[in-house]
Design a protein around this motif. Structure first.
Motif, PDB file in Angstrom:
ATOM      1  N   LEU A 274      45.070 -18.925 -25.517  1.00  0.00           N
ATOM      2  CA  LEU A 274      45.870 -20.140 -25.432  1.00  0.00           C
ATOM      3  C   LEU A 274      47.183 -19.839 -24.720  1.00  0.00           C
ATOM      4  O   LEU A 274      47.886 -18.880 -25.064  1.00  0.00           O
ATOM      5  N   GLY A 279      45.941 -23.371 -20.585  1.00  0.00           N
ATOM      6  CA  GLY A 279      45.452 -24.167 -21.689  1.00  0.00           C
ATOM      7  C   GLY A 279      44.622 -23.365 -22.670  1.00  0.00           C
ATOM      8  O   GLY A 279      44.904 -22.188 -22.933  1.00  0.00           O
ATOM      9  N   LEU A 280      43.592 -23.992 -23.217  1.00  0.00           N
ATOM     10  CA  LEU A 280      42.677 -23.335 -24.140  1.00  0.00           C
ATOM     11  C   LEU A 280      41.534 -22.718 -23.362  1.00  0.00           C
ATOM     12  O   LEU A 280      40.904 -23.376 -22.537  1.00  0.00           O
ATOM     13  N   SER A 286      38.456 -22.114 -19.250  1.00  0.00           N
ATOM     14  CA  SER A 286      39.290 -23.210 -19.735  1.00  0.00           C
ATOM     15  C   SER A 286      38.418 -24.362 -20.229  1.00  0.00           C
ATOM     16  O   SER A 286      37.424 -24.734 -19.584  1.00  0.00           O
ATOM     17  N   LYS A 288      38.743 -28.313 -21.947  1.00  0.00           N
ATOM     18  CA  LYS A 288      39.487 -29.481 -22.390  1.00  0.00           C
ATOM     19  C   LYS A 288      38.721 -30.127 -23.538  1.00  0.00           C
ATOM     20  O   LYS A 288      37.493 -30.315 -23.459  1.00  0.00           O
ATOM     21  N   VAL A 511      52.297 -25.942 -26.163  1.00  0.00           N
ATOM     22  CA  VAL A 511      50.938 -26.387 -25.855  1.00  0.00           C
ATOM     23  C   VAL A 511      50.658 -27.601 -26.733  1.00  0.00           C
ATOM     24  O   VAL A 511      50.931 -27.589 -27.936  1.00  0.00           O
ATOM     25  N   VAL A 513      48.137 -30.989 -27.997  1.00  0.00           N
ATOM     26  CA  VAL A 513      46.854 -31.680 -28.098  1.00  0.00           C
ATOM     27  C   VAL A 513      47.115 -33.061 -28.680  1.00  0.00           C
ATOM     28  O   VAL A 513      47.939 -33.218 -29.585  1.00  0.00           O
ATOM     29  N   ILE A 536      45.742 -29.785 -23.974  1.00  0.00           N
ATOM     30  CA  ILE A 536      44.397 -29.219 -24.021  1.00  0.00           C
ATOM     31  C   ILE A 536      43.318 -30.193 -24.458  1.00  0.00           C
ATOM     32  O   ILE A 536      42.146 -29.832 -24.485  1.00  0.00           O
TER      33      ILE A 536
END
Length: 816
Positions: A274, A279-280, A286, A288, A511, A513, A536
């Protein structure tokens, strides 16, 4: 420990005062099989104030106290063994008595807990266990009540592997070799020092042993010991949403005489990374999060958590384009996580909906200060071996997050999680508006907005979502929530997409979400997710419709009497009405729209606004989709005006009614992936053709149902397991001879189940009804109903359905 199902031969009833029974049993017990929801069979209550949110939160089902009892025999040869009872979930405030003696309790309704039973048991005799559960004004959604998840009896020796005592992590992963670190907790309740051999095997999906290790462990009396083994798995198959490969670790405890105890756990080999630039990443790639928030009820089953029901939900959600779910707002069931592991669904598991600030009169905030650490421990112990779980959420819309004391509490929760599992990330679904609720009136007055006396959160949340976003991006929210976000690995934001770009500059290491978002804004939200590496994913409210919070997603139309939409609906509304998928598992038009936005569907989709509302002003809450049906059968509305919606990622679409073109209209991302045509209803065929670069690129059509109505019964599978929580789902549909749905021909359907099965629930997606789920008669809704059948043994299950003016419909399923 030897684990055996403890679900059969229970009895249940509403709890009665024992003094009232001195003259005789006032309320008889009824036989039930666990999992069991004691609330779903209660008569719903018509509130004095039919628009009140209190009853609507729980779908107008009454609360109460419910008592379970079971008689079971304990063989004399088990004397000297350790015996525990495991309850995966009892809602709520459970107390357990064995042979009349208090044996334990658990206030939180979503935590697994164990009852140390052997000291209360009579060996060689029959024993009785009683469980009392209480549910009353303690939640903002339908919770159900009683022993709604599986129960188990655990039997083991004095020296044994502890329940939930085997944990597997994969700290090092390379293409040629992966490390599986197996941690085993061994307990010793004898009076002697025990030195034992611990043998661990890692097996692949075919059962082949791919790694093994043996170690010796000495366990002192009353002092648990932990063994750590590093096993090396060659050429590992990595777990991911697209390839959910699993392994099994089998741990055996031995002494000189042979096996003492054994345990096996399923796990996956996968890495998580991360950062705000990439991103994740899962296994270096990566990802999403195409996320769905879901509650725990299973529609017609209520809160009863059957393994098959959980698997079906996960499969249908994944088929609809989701790759992640967020449990809302409580820990997931084991069966749900097992299904996510097998099917490749990512999970954000959530601990609480409240900390110390109550949201309901008698909710868990009353128990939080004393119990939160034990409930965090239970959640992590349940989740730690599941590769599907990638994040823990410590809360949802906690008002305290806007205060220093609340931030300190969040830090304590986050660090508790990390002390138990450092391999996953921690988030919190923070609502910026709620975090500054005490200052909200002043803020709105400063902004020149009128503040009505007594205006509450429900009224605020019925306003357009822009208001929530404006507050969430304010400087006050930025300052008040900075520490609460700072204790997290991932900043979970509810209805605050206005912060996504802002925080990239203000908090470059943050980060984000979208832990909860409006379904009507997925096109704009998903564009932000794609544009910003530090964002993410997005979790819509909701992926699957649910009981309670009635009508927050219902279509509403403005009148002089109702100048603005209301948050909840009056009795007899039953469901929230905001799910992409309804409570029976049927995908609504919003689901196909989302699939197009995600880039997973290249064909257009047709949905027709119900003609009886044509010309009215639609103004529902931000959770409400347009009042559309994917059908072209509207008897009584011939030649009446109708609005047709077309969803597509193409450049433009053409609409044809019985071959007559209504022209082309632009569509695609620049037009929010949708357009609408005005026409008049004419039975026949409705067709949409998508164009890219001027060339046809996909088409879809709807046909009107014609001729006599036929009743069809279709089981989801020809064979099911006779035991182990399996279920049969039978769809009842009204169609014409060609199979076209007769959505406007609803009628009562009677169901008869014979043979090796019993009718567990019968329902439809009707959002506003007084019909019961435990009846044999149910009216279809938009041409459909669904029956859920539980096998009772090996053999044939015969389902016979009848409806007025229809031939009998029959289907059979084999239970093996």
């Amino acid at each position: 420990m030897l684990r055996s199902a403890f679900n059969d031969n229970w009895q249940a009833r509403p709890k009665v005062n024992p003094f009232a029974e001195l003259s005789g049993v006032s309320v008889p017990f009824q036989p039930v099989t666990v999992p069991h929801d004691a609330m779903i069979g209660q008569e719903r209550v018509v509130p004095v104030e039919s628009t009140g949110a209190e009853g609507g939160a729980g779908a107008y089902f009454p609360g109460g106290a419910f008592e379970y009892r079971k008689t079971f025999h304990v063989p004399e040869e088990l004397l000297g063994r350790r015996i525990l009872f495991e309850f995966e979930g009892v809602y709520r405030d459970a107390t357990v008595h064995i042979n009349g003696d208090y044996a334990g309790q658990r206030p939180y309704g979503y935590s697994q807990f164990h009852i140390d039973a052997d000291r209360f048991l009579r060996f060689g005799e029959d024993n009785e266990i009683r469980v009392v559960a209480r549910s009353h004004h303690d939640s903002r959604w339908y919770t159900g009540a009683g022993i709604y998840r599986d129960t188990w009896m655990l039997v083991g020796p004095l020296a044994r592997i502890a329940p939930e005592g085997v944990q597997v992590t994969t700290p090092e992963i390379e293409a040629e070799l992966a490390v599986a670190e197996v941690t085993t907790r061994v307990e010793n309740d004898s009076i002697a020092i025990r030195t034992l051999d611990l043998v661990t095997e890692v097996r692949d999906a075919d059962g082949t042993v791919v790694a093994t290790d043996a170690t010796r462990i000495t366990v002192l009396p009353g002092e648990p010991a932990t063994a750590r083994q590093r096993l090396y798995v060659p050429d590992p198959s990595l777990w991911s949403p697209d390839a959910p490969d699993l392994y099994t670790a089998v741990v055996t405890l031995k002494d000189a005489d042979g096996q003492v105890d054994a345990e096996s756990v399923t796990f996956g080999i996968r890495s998580l990374r991360l950062d705000p630039r990439r991103g994740l990443r899962i296994n270096g790639e990566s990802v999403k999060l195409r996320g769905a928030c879901i509650h725990h009820d299973n529609g017609p089953l209520g809160a009863a958590t059957f393994a098959r029901a959980e698997e079906r939900r996960v499969r249908l959600l994944k088929d609809a384009g989701f790759n992640a779910i967020r449990m809302s707002h409580h820990p997931a069931s084991k069966a749900m996580l097992d299904s996510c592991d097998r099917l490749g669904m990512l999970v954000v598991d959530e601990a609480f909906d409240m900390w110390t600030s109550a949201k309901s009169d008698f909710d868990y905030s009353l128990n939080f200060p004393e119990w939160w650490e034990r409930d965090i421990e239970a959640m992590v112990a349940k989740d730690v071996n599941h590769p599907s779980v990638i994040m823990y959420s410590i809360g949802n819309e906690i008002p305290e997050t806007g205060s220093p004391v609340g931030a300190a509490q969040g830090r304590a929760l986050a660090e508790k999680v990390r002390s138990l599992d450092s391999t996953r990330y921690v988030t919190n679904g923070i609502n910026g508006m709620l975090a500054v609720m005490s200052d909200l009136a002043a803020m709105r007055q400063q902004a020149g907005q009128r503040v009505d006396e007594g205006e509450g959160i429900n009224t605020l949340m019925a306003d357009p979502g822009a208001a929530m976003n404006a507050i969430s991006s304010s400087e006050l929210v930025t300052q008040r929530t900075a520490e609460s976000f700072g204790v997290l690995d991932v900043a979970g934001m509810n209805y605050a997409e206005s912060r996504y770009a802002l925080d990239r500059e203000l908090f470059p290491n943050r980060v984000i979400v979208g832990t909860e978002t409006f379904p009507t804004r997925i096109d704009g939200n998903w564009k932000l997710v794609k544009e910003h590496a530090h964002v993410i994913g997005d979790f819509t409210w909701t992926g699957w419709d649910y009981l309670g919070e009635v009508g927050i997603g219902r279509p509403q139309y403005l009148t002089a009497e109702t100048p603005r939409p209301a948050f909840m609906a009056p009795y007899p509304y039953l469901v929230a009405g905001c799910g992409d998928i309804d409570i029976t598992g049927h995908r609504r038009p919003a689901s196909y729209y989302r699939e197009i936005v995600f880039g997973l569907r290249d064909q257009p989709y047709l949905a027709v606004q119900q003609p009886q509302h044509h010309g009215k002003t639609f103004a529902a809450t931000p959770w409400a989709w347009s009042d559309t049906v994917a059908g072209w059968t509207w008897p009584g509305f011939e030649d009446a005006p109708v609005t047709v919606e077309v969803y597509s990622d193409a450049d433009e679409v053409e609409l044809l009614v019985n071959g007559r073109s209504l022209g082309r209209q632009p569509v695609g991302e620049g037009h929010r992936f949708r357009t609408a045509f005005e026409t008049t209803y004419q039975p026949g065929e409705l067709e949409a053709i998508a164009y890219r670069g001027g060339e046809p690129a996909g088409r879809i059509s709807l046909r009107s149902a014609t001729g006599p109505v036929q009743l069809r019964a279709e089981a989801d599978r020809p064979t099911v397991a006779a035991h182990g929580g399996d279920l049969v789902y039978v769809t009842l549909a009204l169609t014409d001879a060609d199979g076209t749905l007769h959505a406007a021909a609803d009628r009562m359907v009677n169901l008869d189940v014979t043979g090796a099965g019993t009718l567990l629930a019968f329902g439809s997606a009707d959002p506003c009804t007084e019909e019961r789920f435990d009846a044999k008669d149910r009216r279809t809704y938009q041409g459909r109903a669904i029956a859920v059948i539980r096998p009772t043994g090996v053999g044939e299950i015969r389902i016979t359905a009848t409806a007025p003016c229809c031939d009998v419909a029959q289907t059979t399923v084999r239970a093996t």
